[in-house]
Design an enzyme around this catalytic site. Structure first.
Site: not given
Length: 297
Positions: A98, A121, A123, A125, A138, A224, A226
């Protein structure tokens, strides 16, 4: 959406430490992305992959791992995305980790005065070198695009924040570091955690997201894999249980397609080494189908 789509692969795994995500773009192509989008009615140009040089520095900065290489790749990606939009085509970037979003957004931001971003996502980030527990870039890509972090990331391809804090929506968050939580509170960033998605339902979340970004002149989707639950997308480097379902994600993409607001997109963090029979890349391609308007009837 534009009828011309240009694909760029970025086989980079330097923004994190789990090998294999550099094969993500190849896995997505193998899962039939070009054919899938062509069958919907788009003209697809595959521009191939950016070349990644793997030269590790002996005295690298542990707070910003592989900084010089990440900056180099992201700068090249920004130029490619910039050129794609100049040609009136839709940029579709395939990752890679990412950290490449720093480059994608830098290239996209050249063309919009009020760019919106949907960050799909697990997360945020939103780390910087001061707050990151790992030093993996990332986990800093959205922060850098908002103007927080190391100058070589923040000022990449232009000295300005690439997106305004009021133009960002994070969807699916369920793993946030303390520094990220503080930045979210300080900046007032719009976040739909899994708690809110469970309570509100995905339809309401997407309706609110679309309304929240209705004032923008373009919207970039940074997805993303995930963000999805590991059951549906096992081939990612940082899986987090309790994520968005395959069905919820299709609904989100279908609603974005109906809104007509998405002007660029990237799909990242597919790691075939950690995957099961290319399941995650296949899911990514299916979601792209929904994003680009694929319908059952």
């Amino acid at each position: 959406m534009k009828k011309e789509i240009s694909i760029v692969g970025v086989p980079m795994d330097l923004g994190q430490t789990r090998r294999g995500v550099d094969m993500g773009a190849s896995a997505i192509r193998y899962a039939g992305v070009v054919e899938r989008i062509q069958n919907i009615g788009y003209n697809v140009e595959d521009l191939g992959d950016i070349c990644i040089e793997r030269e590790f520095q002996i005295n690298e900065n542990e707070k910003l791992k592989n900084l010089e290489q990440v900056v180099k790749v992201c700068h090249e990606l920004a130029g490619k995305v910039d050129n794609i939009i100049e040609k009136k085509s839709f940029p579709l970037v395939l990752g890679g980790d990412h950290s490449i979003a720093i480059g994608t957004l830098a290239g996209v931001a050249k063309h919009y005065k009020n760019l919106g971003v949907i960050w799909y996502d697990a997360h945020g980030d939103l780390n910087t070198e001061e707050t990151s527990p790992s030093g993996n870039i990332h986990g800093m890509s959205l922060a850098a695009s908002l103007g927080h972090g190391h100058s070589s990331l923040v000022n990449l391809y232009g000295e300005y924040p690439k997106v305004k804090k009021e133009n960002v929506v994070i969807i699916g968050a369920r793993s946030l570091d303390e520094g990220e939580k503080e930045l979210i509170q300080k900046e007032g960033i719009k976040v739909f955690t899994m708690h809110e998605i469970d309570r509100m339902g995905m339809t309401a979340v997407m309706e609110e997201t679309i309304a929240y970004l209705s004032h923008t002149d373009g919207v970039h989707l940074s997805l993303d894999l995930d963000g999805l639950d590991p059951h549906d997308a096992p081939g990612v480097g940082t899986p987090v249980m309790g994520g968005l379902s395959y069905r919820e994600s299709h609904l989100a993409m279908e609603m974005l397609a109906e809104s007509g607001m998405i002007t660029s997109a990237e799909f990242v963090e597919v790691n075939p080494i950690l995957d099961e029979k290319n399941k995650t890349a296949i899911a990514a391609v299916a979601l792209m189908g929904s994003l680009f308007g694929e319908k059952l009837k």
